[in-house]
Scaffold this motif. Structure first.
Motif, mmCIF file in Angstrom:
data_model
loop_
_atom_site.group_PDB
_atom_site.id
_atom_site.type_symbol
_atom_site.label_atom_id
_atom_site.label_comp_id
_atom_site.label_asym_id
_atom_site.label_seq_id
_atom_site.Cartn_x
_atom_site.Cartn_y
_atom_site.Cartn_z
ATOM 1 N N CYS A 112 48.270 38.128 35.512
ATOM 2 C CA CYS A 112 47.931 38.497 34.140
ATOM 3 C C CYS A 112 48.327 37.416 33.137
ATOM 4 O O CYS A 112 47.834 37.378 32.018
ATOM 5 C CB CYS A 112 48.535 39.853 33.788
ATOM 6 S SG CYS A 112 50.305 39.933 34.030
ATOM 7 N N GLU A 130 32.962 42.358 41.930
ATOM 8 C CA GLU A 130 33.992 42.064 40.928
ATOM 9 C C GLU A 130 34.946 41.025 41.493
ATOM 10 O O GLU A 130 35.128 40.940 42.710
ATOM 11 C CB GLU A 130 34.793 43.335 40.603
ATOM 12 C CG GLU A 130 33.989 44.432 39.940
ATOM 13 C CD GLU A 130 33.640 44.116 38.492
ATOM 14 O OE1 GLU A 130 34.322 43.271 37.885
ATOM 15 O OE2 GLU A 130 32.658 44.698 37.989
ATOM 16 N N GLU A 168 42.111 48.042 39.261
ATOM 17 C CA GLU A 168 41.088 48.249 38.212
ATOM 18 C C GLU A 168 39.714 47.815 38.700
ATOM 19 O O GLU A 168 38.708 48.490 38.472
ATOM 20 C CB GLU A 168 41.421 47.393 36.975
ATOM 21 C CG GLU A 168 42.357 48.049 36.003
ATOM 22 C CD GLU A 168 42.869 47.040 34.972
ATOM 23 O OE1 GLU A 168 42.161 46.046 34.680
ATOM 24 O OE2 GLU A 168 44.000 47.251 34.481
ATOM 25 N N LYS A 169 39.687 46.649 39.361
ATOM 26 C CA LYS A 169 38.404 46.105 39.805
ATOM 27 C C LYS A 169 37.810 46.945 40.937
ATOM 28 O O LYS A 169 36.598 47.096 41.032
ATOM 29 C CB LYS A 169 38.555 44.640 40.230
ATOM 30 C CG LYS A 169 38.913 43.710 39.072
ATOM 31 C CD LYS A 169 37.865 43.785 37.973
ATOM 32 C CE LYS A 169 38.162 42.866 36.802
ATOM 33 N NZ LYS A 169 37.697 41.512 36.974
ATOM 34 N N VAL A 209 39.283 39.049 46.084
ATOM 35 C CA VAL A 209 40.669 38.854 45.644
ATOM 36 C C VAL A 209 41.152 37.477 46.092
ATOM 37 O O VAL A 209 41.217 37.191 47.288
ATOM 38 C CB VAL A 209 41.594 39.939 46.226
ATOM 39 C CG1 VAL A 209 43.044 39.654 45.852
ATOM 40 C CG2 VAL A 209 41.180 41.319 45.731
ATOM 41 N N VAL A 247 34.901 43.557 46.077
ATOM 42 C CA VAL A 247 35.872 42.905 45.197
ATOM 43 C C VAL A 247 36.404 41.663 45.909
ATOM 44 O O VAL A 247 36.786 41.720 47.078
ATOM 45 C CB VAL A 247 37.040 43.857 44.823
ATOM 46 C CG1 VAL A 247 38.079 43.116 43.981
ATOM 47 C CG2 VAL A 247 36.525 45.071 44.065
ATOM 48 N N LEU A 270 45.459 44.646 38.468
ATOM 49 C CA LEU A 270 44.103 44.125 38.229
ATOM 50 C C LEU A 270 43.191 44.454 39.416
ATOM 51 O O LEU A 270 42.035 44.880 39.227
ATOM 52 C CB LEU A 270 44.176 42.604 38.021
ATOM 53 C CG LEU A 270 42.838 41.888 37.826
ATOM 54 C CD1 LEU A 270 42.184 42.296 36.512
ATOM 55 C CD2 LEU A 270 43.027 40.367 37.869
ATOM 56 N N ILE A 271 43.707 44.283 40.628
ATOM 57 C CA ILE A 271 42.895 44.566 41.825
ATOM 58 C C ILE A 271 42.468 46.037 41.826
ATOM 59 O O ILE A 271 41.298 46.354 42.060
ATOM 60 C CB ILE A 271 43.668 44.217 43.120
ATOM 61 C CG1 ILE A 271 44.000 42.719 43.164
ATOM 62 C CG2 ILE A 271 42.847 44.610 44.364
ATOM 63 C CD1 ILE A 271 45.002 42.328 44.255
ATOM 64 N N ALA A 317 39.023 39.635 41.313
ATOM 65 C CA ALA A 317 40.386 39.918 40.842
ATOM 66 C C ALA A 317 41.232 38.751 41.311
ATOM 67 O O ALA A 317 41.716 38.727 42.439
ATOM 68 C CB ALA A 317 40.887 41.242 41.413
ATOM 69 N N THR A 339 46.579 43.846 47.631
ATOM 70 C CA THR A 339 45.435 44.762 47.754
ATOM 71 C C THR A 339 45.867 46.066 48.416
ATOM 72 O O THR A 339 45.426 47.147 48.016
ATOM 73 C CB THR A 339 44.285 44.092 48.537
ATOM 74 O OG1 THR A 339 43.954 42.870 47.891
ATOM 75 C CG2 THR A 339 43.062 44.991 48.593
ATOM 76 N N THR A 391 48.261 36.928 42.723
ATOM 77 C CA THR A 391 47.456 38.145 42.750
ATOM 78 C C THR A 391 48.186 39.269 42.029
ATOM 79 O O THR A 391 49.406 39.286 41.980
ATOM 80 C CB THR A 391 47.149 38.572 44.196
ATOM 81 O OG1 THR A 391 48.367 38.670 44.936
ATOM 82 C CG2 THR A 391 46.236 37.571 44.888
#
Lengths: 131, 215
Positions: A38, A32, A51-52, A7, A5, A48-49, A34, A75, A44
């Motif tokens: 939103c 992914e 979820e990813k 970020v 991921v 969302l992090i 992130a 994170t 950040t």
């Protein structure tokens, strides 16, 4: 395979890095992004992090590559709020963003485990660009 | 007697109001040494907090603080989200299940908030962060929590936080975006230390205004 991921505060940074990586690993590795908040600000978002990370985890764990400041703390919050076993197989690599992301993706594409992928990313620290 | 959950919500509303009033000011401070978003991020976070608190009635003070923390974490966007978010969540854990809070709880809440911030940000005093205003206030509250004049203790704590904010002008930033400025960060007051002072100020003003017995 270990998932990754990316970020970043900026979606463009994360997406651009992903493009670079895909030149080398194609669709082999699950990566992914992130990035951003939103409501489309630079920043950040721990939700969302999280979820990813769940999305990138196929059972072999996830290495998260982070850019600056709040991306690390966000994170950490995201990982702390994951359920087990996802939680203990998610880790942040302490590595430069682009170089670390590419090294991690390459290593993951070779089918290496979580610790190897993390090490590969972290070994790019202090890498000399000019010989 | 002490404050109940409704009183706690009023205190938090006052905190949100204070942050919103200082939105431009905090952003201005952040534009000098950071990424110019602290006021915007904090007021986004706290308006989401107020909305969330109004959408449901919670009687457990710990759960209220936890809700505040989780809302900040998911809405702020900058470093202050995980930092203040962790602070509120940790404070919430410490008073979980309580339907009312007294002065000792107030001290515990701030003590735990400080611990949460230090844990999340890995910061110490003297690094130009929230810790520089919050820790001096917590020290006074801890040392004098059994004093008879709680109002005076809160005043002293608030003053210590204010001095902490002033102190951040004289030091080099070691954390966050401001650390890239090195020595050039000297002379500027830290936005995080400032927002923390403003939050304390709002909370203490409200507590006094409600003149809660025992506090």
């Amino acid at each position: 395979m270990v998932g990754i991921v990316l970020v970043s505060h900026a979606p463009k940074i994360a997406e651009g890095t992903l493009e670079l990586i895909k030149q080398m690993t194609g669709e082999k590795v699950l990566i992914e992004t992130a990035a951003g908040t939103c409501d489309n600000r630079l920043g950040t978002d721990p939700v969302l992090i999280g979820e990813k990370i769940r999305k990138a985890d196929t059972g072999d764990g996830v290495i998260v590559i982070v850019d600056l400041g709040s991306s690390i703390m966000s994170t950490e919050v995201a990982i702390e709020s994951l359920e087990e076993p996802a939680r203990s197989r998610a880790a942040i690599a302490d590595a430069p963003f682009i170089e670390g992301a590419i090294a991690a993706a390459m290593e993951a594409s070779f089918g290496k485990g979580l610790q190897d992928v993390k090490n590969a990313a972290e070994n790019t620290r202090g890498m000399k660009k000019i010989a | 007697m002490a404050t109940d959950a409704a009183g706690l919500v009023k205190i938090l509303e006052k905190v949100a109001e204070k942050i919103s009033e200082n939105r431009e000011f905090l952003t201005e401070l952040d534009s000098a040494i950071g990424d110019a978003d602290h006021g915007i991020n904090m007021s986004k976070g706290f308006s989401a907090v107020v909305e969330k608190l109004h959408s449901q009635k919670i009687d457990d003070c710990g759960a209220i603080l936890k809700t505040v923390g989780m809302t900040l974490v998911s809405t702020v966007g900058g470093a202050s989200g995980p930092l203040y978010g962790t602070a509120f969540m940790k404070a919430g854990q410490a008073v979980a299940g309580k339907s009312s809070l007294d002065f000792q709880d107030f001290v515990t809440i701030l003590e735990q908030a400080l611990e949460g911030i230090k844990y999340r940000g890995k910061a110490q005093r003297g690094e130009k962060t929230i810790v520089d205003s919050l820790e001096p206030a917590v020290d006074i509250l801890k040392d004098e929590k059994d004093s008879g004049d709680k109002g005076l203790v809160m005043e002293k704590a608030l003053n210590a936080a204010k001095e902490g904010v002033e102190y951040t002008r004289s030091i080099i930033a070691k954390k966050g975006r401001a650390s890239y400025l090195g020595e050039r960060s000297i002379g500027h007051q830290d936005p995080g230390a400032t927002s923390c002072y403003l939050m304390l100020q709002a909370a203490i003003e409200k507590i006094k205004e409600m003149s809660v017995n025992g506090l």
